[in-house]
Design an enzyme around this catalytic site. Structure first.
Site, PDB file in Angstrom:
ATOM      1  N   GLU A 169       5.666   6.405  -9.741  1.00  0.00           N
ATOM      2  CA  GLU A 169       4.309   6.137  -9.214  1.00  0.00           C
ATOM      3  C   GLU A 169       3.621   7.059  -7.911  1.00  0.00           C
ATOM      4  O   GLU A 169       2.675   7.591  -8.292  1.00  0.00           O
ATOM      5  CB  GLU A 169       4.384   4.555  -8.359  1.00  0.00           C
ATOM      6  CG  GLU A 169       4.915   3.713  -9.581  1.00  0.00           C
ATOM      7  CD  GLU A 169       4.598   2.070  -9.119  1.00  0.00           C
ATOM      8  OE1 GLU A 169       3.631   1.816  -8.355  1.00  0.00           O
ATOM      9  OE2 GLU A 169       5.314   1.395  -9.242  1.00  0.00           O
ATOM     10  N   GLY A 190       0.916  -1.291  -0.057  1.00  0.00           N
ATOM     11  CA  GLY A 190       0.117  -0.100   0.009  1.00  0.00           C
ATOM     12  C   GLY A 190       0.878   1.291  -0.053  1.00  0.00           C
ATOM     13  O   GLY A 190       0.285   2.292   0.572  1.00  0.00           O
ATOM     14  N   HIS A 222       0.354   1.461 -13.205  1.00  0.00           N
ATOM     15  CA  HIS A 222       1.140   0.101 -13.751  1.00  0.00           C
ATOM     16  C   HIS A 222       2.612   0.485 -13.713  1.00  0.00           C
ATOM     17  O   HIS A 222       2.964   1.557 -13.948  1.00  0.00           O
ATOM     18  CB  HIS A 222       0.650  -0.349 -15.068  1.00  0.00           C
ATOM     19  CG  HIS A 222       1.479  -1.421 -15.566  1.00  0.00           C
ATOM     20  ND1 HIS A 222       1.199  -2.949 -15.193  1.00  0.00           N
ATOM     21  CD2 HIS A 222       2.548  -1.725 -16.333  1.00  0.00           C
ATOM     22  CE1 HIS A 222       1.911  -3.765 -15.770  1.00  0.00           C
ATOM     23  NE2 HIS A 222       2.706  -3.008 -16.526  1.00  0.00           N
TER      24      HIS A 222
HETATM   25  C1  GAR Z   1       3.128  -0.997  -7.378  1.00  0.00           C
HETATM   26  O1  GAR Z   1       4.302  -1.025  -7.920  1.00  0.00           O
HETATM   27  C2  GAR Z   1       2.084  -0.954  -8.256  1.00  0.00           C
HETATM   28  O2  GAR Z   1       2.394  -0.237  -9.651  1.00  0.00           O
HETATM   29  C3  GAR Z   1       1.976  -2.671  -8.833  1.00  0.00           C
HETATM   30  O3  GAR Z   1       2.266  -3.037  -7.702  1.00  0.00           O
HETATM   31  C4  GAR Z   1       2.798  -2.263  -6.663  1.00  0.00           C
HETATM   32  C5  GAR Z   1       2.219  -2.336  -5.439  1.00  0.00           C
HETATM   33  O4  GAR Z   1       2.780  -1.574  -4.384  1.00  0.00           O
HETATM   34  N1  GAR Z   1       0.866  -2.822  -9.888  1.00  0.00           N
HETATM   35  C6  GAR Z   1       0.832  -3.684 -10.754  1.00  0.00           C
HETATM   36  O5  GAR Z   1       1.718  -4.304 -11.024  1.00  0.00           O
HETATM   37  C7  GAR Z   1      -0.422  -3.802 -11.360  1.00  0.00           C
HETATM   38  N2  GAR Z   1      -0.102  -4.269 -12.562  1.00  0.00           N
HETATM   39  P1  GAR Z   1       2.184  -0.771  -3.179  1.00  0.00           P
HETATM   40  O6  GAR Z   1       1.081  -1.882  -2.506  1.00  0.00           O
HETATM   41  O7  GAR Z   1       3.228  -0.453  -2.100  1.00  0.00           O
HETATM   42  O8  GAR Z   1       1.380   0.295  -3.690  1.00  0.00           O
END
Ligand code: GAR
Length: 202
Positions: free
Chosen positions: A182, A14, A111
């Site tokens: 991100e 998260g 993504h």
């Molecule tokens: C992030 O890097 C997000 O971009 C990726 O999962 C991670 C989650 O981290 N999402 C994907 O790969 C979707 N296809 P977080 O839970 O720390 O935000």
């Protein structure tokens, strides 16, 4: 004017949720507010972050709810809370076409690569950065897009490039993509969408 009610769907750590909550706390999300956080795993640390912030939470664990039931429960929860914008933040289940139809044009995803490269089924989390390094591209990044029934195929809203460095590991690259791209573009893109949603209803 009421703020757009945002529900964030998560599966893990998260950190993107945290970036959105931090933006809200700092006044950088003036047209929206996170009112609900839903996770599909009991272990998702995202739920702790949401509770700490004071947002409502709901968990529909993958091991207890088969896919169709889980989607139904998530949808019911979203409707009950009056969620207007659904934000996927590290939510690792691909949503069905029926689900997407219910919130057509109002679901966002982030993504961890420059789509359309390194997207599609099986491309999530660390796998994306492993594929980027294996292919030897010199630039990667992150993409915010609207969710359609085509996995990672919806209209692109924002992108930011991140340099791939000699000797990068998948974990190191993942961290840099999160920090440099991100956590920066997602809160800003969400604000942009909320502003537009409110503008249109004025
Ligand atoms: C992030 O890097 C997000 O971009 C990726 O999962 C991670 C989650 O981290 N999402 C994907 O790969 C979707 N296809 P977080 O839970 O720390 O935000």
């Amino acid at each position: 004017m009421n703020k757009v009610k945002i529900a964030v769907l998560c599966s893990g750590g998260g950190t993107n949720l945290q970036a959105i909550l931090d933006a809200q706390a700092a006044g950088n999300l003036p047209d929206g507010e996170v009112t609900l956080v839903i996770a599909d795993s009991k272990e998702a640390y995202a739920v702790e972050r949401a509770k700490h912030f004071g947002a409502e939470t709901a968990v529909f664990d993958k091991r207890e709810y088969p896919r169709a039931e889980r989607e139904g429960a998530i949808l019911a929860s979203l409707k009950a809370h009056g969620a207007e914008l659904v934000v996927l933040a590290g939510f690792l289940t691909v949503l069905s076409a029926d689900f997407v139809k219910e919130y057509e044009g109002c679901i966002l995803n982030i993504h961890p690569a420059l789509l359309p490269a390194f997207g599609g089924k099986g491309m999530y989390g660390l796998h994306v950065h492993e594929a980027v390094l294996a292919r030897g591209v010199k630039v990667t990044g992150a993409t915010v897009h609207f969710v359609t029934e085509e996995c990672d195929g919806g209209p692109i809203l924002a992108q930011k490039a991140v340099e791939v460095r000699e000797g990068d590991t998948p974990e190191g690259l993942q961290q840099r993509v999160m920090r440099e791209a991100e956590w920066v573009i997602y809160p800003a893109a969400i604000q942009q969408v909320c502003k537009k949603m409110r503008g249109e209803s004025r």
